[in-house]
Design a protein around this motif. Structure first.
Motif, short mmCIF file in Angstrom:
data_model
loop_
_atom_site.label_atom_id
_atom_site.label_comp_id
_atom_site.label_asym_id
_atom_site.label_seq_id
_atom_site.Cartn_x
_atom_site.Cartn_y
_atom_site.Cartn_z
N HIS A 224 0.80 -1.22 0.00
CA HIS A 224 0.00 0.00 0.00
C HIS A 224 0.84 1.28 0.00
O HIS A 224 0.38 2.32 -0.44
CB HIS A 224 -0.98 0.00 1.18
N GLY B 206 -7.22 -4.14 -5.45
CA GLY B 206 -7.16 -3.68 -4.06
C GLY B 206 -6.16 -2.57 -3.86
O GLY B 206 -6.39 -1.65 -3.06
N HIS C 18 -8.50 0.42 -2.53
CA HIS C 18 -8.69 0.04 -1.13
C HIS C 18 -9.43 1.11 -0.32
O HIS C 18 -10.05 0.80 0.69
CB HIS C 18 -7.35 -0.30 -0.45
N ALA D 204 -9.11 -5.99 0.69
CA ALA D 204 -8.53 -4.66 0.45
C ALA D 204 -9.06 -3.65 1.46
O ALA D 204 -8.32 -2.78 1.94
CB ALA D 204 -8.86 -4.21 -0.97
#
Length: 402
Positions: free
Chosen positions: A101, A158, A162, A205
């Motif tokens: 991320h 994702g 997310h 996610a």
């Protein structure tokens, strides 16, 4: 909540055996699921290793115990796996998304991102989410058959979504992109590998996104206390934290400061994890999704804090913003870091040959937009210390960032 250690797969979980696959088809692994392979590719990427020397809030040399992007990412991963297991989701996918991320973040934390975004204003701006997608689909060059990591559709979806849909039902930019539009890098990739930008991402996610919030709240409190930007008494202005500190004081009167801090951080994480699990179970029971796609088609997120904990999260961030992220000492460092990024950008755009050959190759005669994007890619991939090293190489005076 399910008992600790009990493994099960909910019907709404992403099933690696039913993955929508990869842009470039590959044979299945005999020993790992598709999402395990994604996780492993992320961990072995150059971008992941560089997180070790990228700032979370403080610059890397302020102390060995402050969070970096890497330690933060590992902590998010642990929280995401715990929540995913409790909800019967695919832990490997949740972990892969947690680990990826922050891949698109620049040196010097959000300061670097803001500076690059300003530098790129005339060329589409800079967005760390879009940059993470560029990294895993283009900029990592480790495999003979393709650029990028060739991750599964579910991981890419994702990574991009997310925090929720990017487009509304009519195809208009939505949410954080409503005003500026969806970054070009995301739209370009979506045109060849449709990520369903108008729907929610998988529950896995959504778990990774909430795990990020939990980690930020807990560990920025810890780092802020360690840096003496505020003290435990100041935290009592936040009702949620005052309650936890009161419990610690009653149970352990006279407890030394560093143990009190650890007890507080433990409780913050535990309470938020328990709340998101209970609230998500309630939402999932009400929706009764038959499969992962039903989660994507829902009208809202299925992984969420309860209203009370949404308020607690808001109040913690409301305290940290002025007392940590905008503290005078931090703002001074931010201003100097901003200068470093802007000056590097301007110099490399004017003289691309100053970048390594692999980065300036093919830029002769390139238009302004292409040249600027290449420079942004190069700077975004830098660690804090490499950015400072490059600045010292090119300029007479470089700030110490202390």
């Amino acid at each position: 909540m399910r008992p600790h250690g009990e493994h099960w797969r909910a019907p709404y979980a992403c099933d690696p055996a039913r993955s929508r696959g990869r842009l470039f088809p590959e044979e299945a692994s005999p020993t790992r699921s598709e999402y395990q392979r994604d996780r492993d590719r992320i961990i072995h990427s150059g971008a992941f290793r560089r997180l070790k020397h990228k700032t979370q809030v403080f610059v890397y040399h302020e102390g060995d115990h402050y969070r970096t992007r890497l330690t933060h990412t590992i902590e998010v991963s642990q929280i995401a796996r715990a929540i995913a297991r409790s909800l019967g989701l695919d832990e490997d996918l949740a972990e892969a998304l947690a680990l990826s991320h922050d891949l698109g973040h620049t040196p010097f934390g959000h300061t670097g991102e803001d500076a690059l975004d300003a530098c790129m204003a005339a060329c589409g701006g800079f967005d760390h989410n879009a940059q993470a997608l560029r990294i895993v689909t283009r900029l990592e060059r480790r495999y003979a058959a393709y650029d990028g990591l060739n991750l599964t559709w579910e991981t890419l979806e994702g990574l991009v979504k997310h925090n929720g849909p990017l487009l509304d039902a009519q195809g208009r930019p939505f949410g954080r992109y409503a005003e500026r539009g969806v970054p070009g890098a995301i739209l370009e990739y979506d045109a060849v590998h449709d990520l369903g930008l108008a729907t929610y991402a998988s529950a896995e996610a959504q778990v990774a996104a909430l795990a990020d919030d939990i980690a930020y709240d807990a560990h920025d409190i810890d780092d802020g206390l360690r840096a003496e930007l505020f003290d435990l008494a100041d935290l009592k202005r936040v009702p949620f934290l005052a309650e936890l500190l009161g419990d610690i004081e009653r149970r352990y009167p006279g407890l030394e400061r560093h143990r009190t801090i650890h007890e507080l951080i433990r409780r913050v994480i535990t309470r938020f994890v328990e709340d998101v699990t209970i609230e998500s179970e309630r939402r999932l029971a009400a929706l009764a999704p038959a499969d992962a796609d039903a989660v994507r088609r829902a009208d809202g997120p299925v992984i969420a804090f309860s209203p009370a904990f949404m308020e607690a999260d808001k109040s913690i961030k409301g305290f940290l913003y002025p007392n940590m992220y905008r503290a005078p000492r931090v703002m001074q460092v931010r201003a100097e870091a901003d200068r470093v990024v802007r000056e590097l950008f301007g110099r490399f755009c004017a003289e691309p040959d100053l970048m390594p050959e692999e980065w300036h190759r093919g830029l002769a005669g390139a238009d302004e937009g292409r040249r600027a994007r290449r420079v942004a890619d190069y700077i975004a991939g830098m660690t804090d210390r490499y950015a400072l090293s490059e600045h010292r190489r090119l300029f007479d005076a470089t700030p110490e960032l202390r």
